[in-house]
Design a protein around this motif. Sequence first.
Motif: not given
Length: 97
Positions: A27-33, A16-19, A23-25
């Motif tokens: 989300g950050r990539a999409q936010g930067r784009a 679950r922690d890996q998932g 998900g956070r990574a």
Amino acid sequence: MADLSFYISPLSEEIRDQGRAQGRAQGRAQGRAQGRAEARAENILLVLGARGIGVTDRIREQVIACTDSERSRRWLVRAVTATTAEEIFGTEERPGR
């Protein structure tokens, strides 16, 4: 009754922690784009305004809605030297197409 011990085990917590981390990574990539796309749109419109090149509402919407980074980069480069909006957006990229 079903054995639910797996769901509270250290292994399941790790999965679950890996998932969550993935998900956070993502989300950050999409936010930067998205931030870069918004900045490019703002820069295109800023350059056009500073150069006194008229922008219709349709073109403004097209610029803001563009998600193709290569296309928006081309527009920005063209905006620096063009004298009309048509020179920037051309016939292939006319709003409504």
